[in-house]
Write a protein that holds these residues in place. Structure first.
Motif, short mmCIF file in Angstrom:
data_model
loop_
_atom_site.label_atom_id
_atom_site.label_comp_id
_atom_site.label_asym_id
_atom_site.label_seq_id
_atom_site.Cartn_x
_atom_site.Cartn_y
_atom_site.Cartn_z
N MET A 1 48.60 41.90 49.83
CA MET A 1 47.13 41.34 50.45
C MET A 1 47.04 39.87 49.67
O MET A 1 47.61 39.50 48.86
CB MET A 1 46.13 42.15 49.75
CG MET A 1 45.12 42.67 50.83
SD MET A 1 43.80 41.41 51.16
CE MET A 1 42.76 41.61 49.67
N GLY A 2 46.57 39.11 50.79
CA GLY A 2 46.20 37.58 50.32
C GLY A 2 44.98 37.39 50.67
O GLY A 2 44.23 37.82 51.67
N GLN A 3 44.18 36.44 50.03
CA GLN A 3 42.65 36.08 50.16
C GLN A 3 42.59 34.69 49.59
O GLN A 3 42.67 34.36 48.27
CB GLN A 3 41.63 37.06 49.55
CG GLN A 3 40.39 36.62 50.21
CD GLN A 3 40.41 36.87 51.57
OE1 GLN A 3 40.77 38.10 52.26
NE2 GLN A 3 39.93 35.86 52.10
N GLY A 4 42.47 33.46 50.26
CA GLY A 4 42.45 32.31 50.09
C GLY A 4 43.81 31.76 49.03
O GLY A 4 44.84 31.88 49.56
N ALA A 5 43.62 31.44 48.17
CA ALA A 5 44.77 30.93 47.25
C ALA A 5 45.28 32.07 46.36
O ALA A 5 46.23 31.97 45.50
CB ALA A 5 44.26 29.80 46.16
N TRP A 6 44.99 33.50 46.52
CA TRP A 6 45.21 34.50 45.50
C TRP A 6 46.03 35.46 46.62
O TRP A 6 45.82 35.55 47.78
CB TRP A 6 43.96 35.11 45.31
CG TRP A 6 43.27 34.22 44.36
CD1 TRP A 6 42.02 33.39 44.73
CD2 TRP A 6 43.20 34.07 42.80
NE1 TRP A 6 41.87 32.54 43.73
CE2 TRP A 6 42.38 33.08 42.56
CE3 TRP A 6 44.10 34.49 41.85
CZ2 TRP A 6 42.26 32.61 41.42
CZ3 TRP A 6 43.98 33.97 40.69
CH2 TRP A 6 43.07 33.21 40.31
N LEU A 7 47.11 35.97 45.75
CA LEU A 7 48.10 37.01 46.36
C LEU A 7 47.69 38.19 45.15
O LEU A 7 47.76 38.14 44.21
CB LEU A 7 49.32 36.61 46.42
CG LEU A 7 49.79 35.82 47.51
CD1 LEU A 7 51.25 35.03 47.37
CD2 LEU A 7 49.53 36.56 48.90
N PHE A 8 47.89 39.40 46.14
CA PHE A 8 47.73 40.56 45.24
C PHE A 8 48.95 41.61 45.57
O PHE A 8 49.45 41.74 46.63
CB PHE A 8 46.32 41.37 45.86
CG PHE A 8 45.10 40.62 45.61
CD1 PHE A 8 44.41 40.87 44.57
CD2 PHE A 8 44.71 39.71 46.63
CE1 PHE A 8 43.33 40.11 44.50
CE2 PHE A 8 43.74 39.02 46.43
CZ PHE A 8 42.84 39.19 45.37
N ASP A 9 49.67 41.77 44.25
CA ASP A 9 50.85 42.67 44.51
C ASP A 9 50.59 44.20 44.42
O ASP A 9 49.41 44.82 44.21
CB ASP A 9 51.78 42.42 43.36
CG ASP A 9 51.53 43.04 42.05
OD1 ASP A 9 50.39 43.89 42.12
OD2 ASP A 9 52.11 42.46 41.11
#
Ligand SMILES: Cc1ncc(COP(=O)(O)O)c(C=O)c1O
Length: 415
Positions: A19-27
């Motif tokens: 998942m990604g949101q704005g400048a952030w990625l989630f592993d």
């Protein structure tokens, strides 16, 4: 990782994002990362941008693909938008940076043949990166990338980057040159920024010799350097400009734009692409381009780039292991005095995604939507990381990413 059926073309980090949101990625393990590389300069609007997501969803529910046998109104609309922004006249759409550059190379050769030059040559430069297809690999100025793929393509003359005298020497001694092809700032080559008037000088040499000035803005385009295209810093127009990466914020799209005598060189039957500029990618690219402009993100890239550069310079002041800190907009480099490829893993272990190119250059290509708070977080975390790395290095105690992996939360202010 179940990657055994994949060809081993990439040395991948042992992490997958879901998942990604704005400048952030989630592993897939629930960890979050501040993404300062944006899929190598692709996701300029950050991840999961509502305008792009909506455009893709909407278009997917209508029509994905028809081929270029038919009119594609969204493609025409995108071409109109890009020509207006760039001052160019015509656009050819394809699917990647390398393909956009292939189109430019073919255009230059055909332009030569149309003028009776049967062995047209294109001047390219050292440490350039133009792609991995055979012609773009030949144009690329990196012997390591070319090794093993000989015979390379003929018709390229190599010169040093940012060296106007070398180009003048070629002009006075070589027949059959039809074009010069360079990046306005070299990306993979180490975020190399030429002299301020480099492009202006190239423009006048091209004018004097009837050569095409062709710019590879695959990485520098779409607002990355603080102008829509980097040549707009110089007040010149190239004859041909290519772009890709940030144009679709993650959908595969490339473009080759041309103006003046270069605009009508490619005619029916001379070039093409099955997928190039299909309705889906054009809808996503239109949403991307419109958002870059309506949200003033190009101006923001300029302002935020200076802010990050100043912050890094202040935080790393007096660090003798730092050779240089430079950048143009949100194309930023911290060059160390020695190889630092290990820093990518160390940064990831701290929840920070960075890239190292040319062995010793930390390259940052953050999304243009990065907030000031996220920029502060990035400056602080990167400066600390480099200081620890360099300090440990001197004592011969380089840390490994594995040893550090328990400490994953540091830069995540909004955890
Ligand atoms: C300046 C430049 N040109 C061309 C390319 C190749 O683009 P692609 O990987 O989309 O083929 C790249 C990719 O990094 C690039 O930075």
């Amino acid at each position: 990782m179940a990657s055994s059926s994949l060809m081993a073309t990439y040395k991948r980090a042992d992490t997958a994002f879901e998942m990604g949101q704005g400048a952030w990625l989630f592993d897939t393990n629930g960890n979050k990362y501040l993404d300062l590389i944006s899929g190598i300069g692709v996701c300029g609007l950050g991840h999961n941008h509502p305008a792009v997501t909506h455009a893709i969803r909407d278009q997917a529910g209508r029509l994905l693909h028809t081929s270029n046998l038919y009119e594609i109104p969204l493609q025409t609309e995108l071409a109109n938008r890009l020509t207006k922004i760039s001052g160019m006249d015509k656009v050819f759409f394809c699917n990647s940076g390398a393909e956009a550059n292939e189109a430019a190379i073919k255009l230059a050769r055909l332009h030569g043949h149309n003028q009776g030059i049967n062995t047209p040559n294109i001047i390219v430069v050292d440490s350039a990166f133009h792609g991995r297809t055979m012609a773009t690999l030949t144009a690329t100025g990196n012997r390591k990338a070319q090794a093993g793929f000989e015979p390379l393509v003929s018709g390229f003359i190599r010169a040093p980057y940012d060296d106007i005298e070398a180009i003048k020497t070629i002009a006075s001694s070589t027949q059959d040159v039809v074009a010069i092809f360079v990046e306005p700032v070299q990306g993979e080559g180490g975020v190399r920024i030429p002299a301020d008037n480099y492009l202006n000088e190239l423009r006048s040499i091209c004018d004097d010799n009837n050569w095409l000035l062709m710019l590879d803005e695959v990485q520098t385009g779409n607002g990355r350097t603080g102008k829509y295209f980097a040549y707009q810093h110089n007040g010149i127009l190239p004859d041909v400009v290519t772009t890709a990466k940030g144009l679709g914020n993650g959908v595969p799209i490339g473009a080759c734009l041309a103006q003046g005598k270069a605009a009508n060189v490619l005619q029916p039957g001379t070039h093409g692409s099955t997928f190039g500029g299909n309705p889906l990618v054009c809808a996503a690219a239109l949403a991307t381009v419109d958002t870059l402009i309506s949200d003033k993100l190009i101006e923001r890239a300029d302002e935020l780039g200076n802010y990050i550069l100043d912050g890094l310079k202040e935080s790393l002041q007096g660090a003798n292991y730092v050779a240089d800190i430079r950048g143009k907009g949100l194309m930023i480099a911290i060059e160390l005095n020695e190889s630092c490829t290990e820093l990518v893993m160390l940064a990831k272990a701290k929840g920070l995604l960075i890239n190292v190119t040319s062995d010793s250059v930390i390259r940052l290509l953050p999304p243009l939507t990065l907030s000031n708070e996220e920029a502060d977080l990035a400056i602080d975390a990167i400066a600390k990381l480099i200081k620890v790395y360099a300090g440990d290095d001197r004592q011969g105690q380089r840390r490994t990413a594995d040893r550090d992996s328990s400490d994953r939360r540091q830069p995540t202010s909004n955890d």
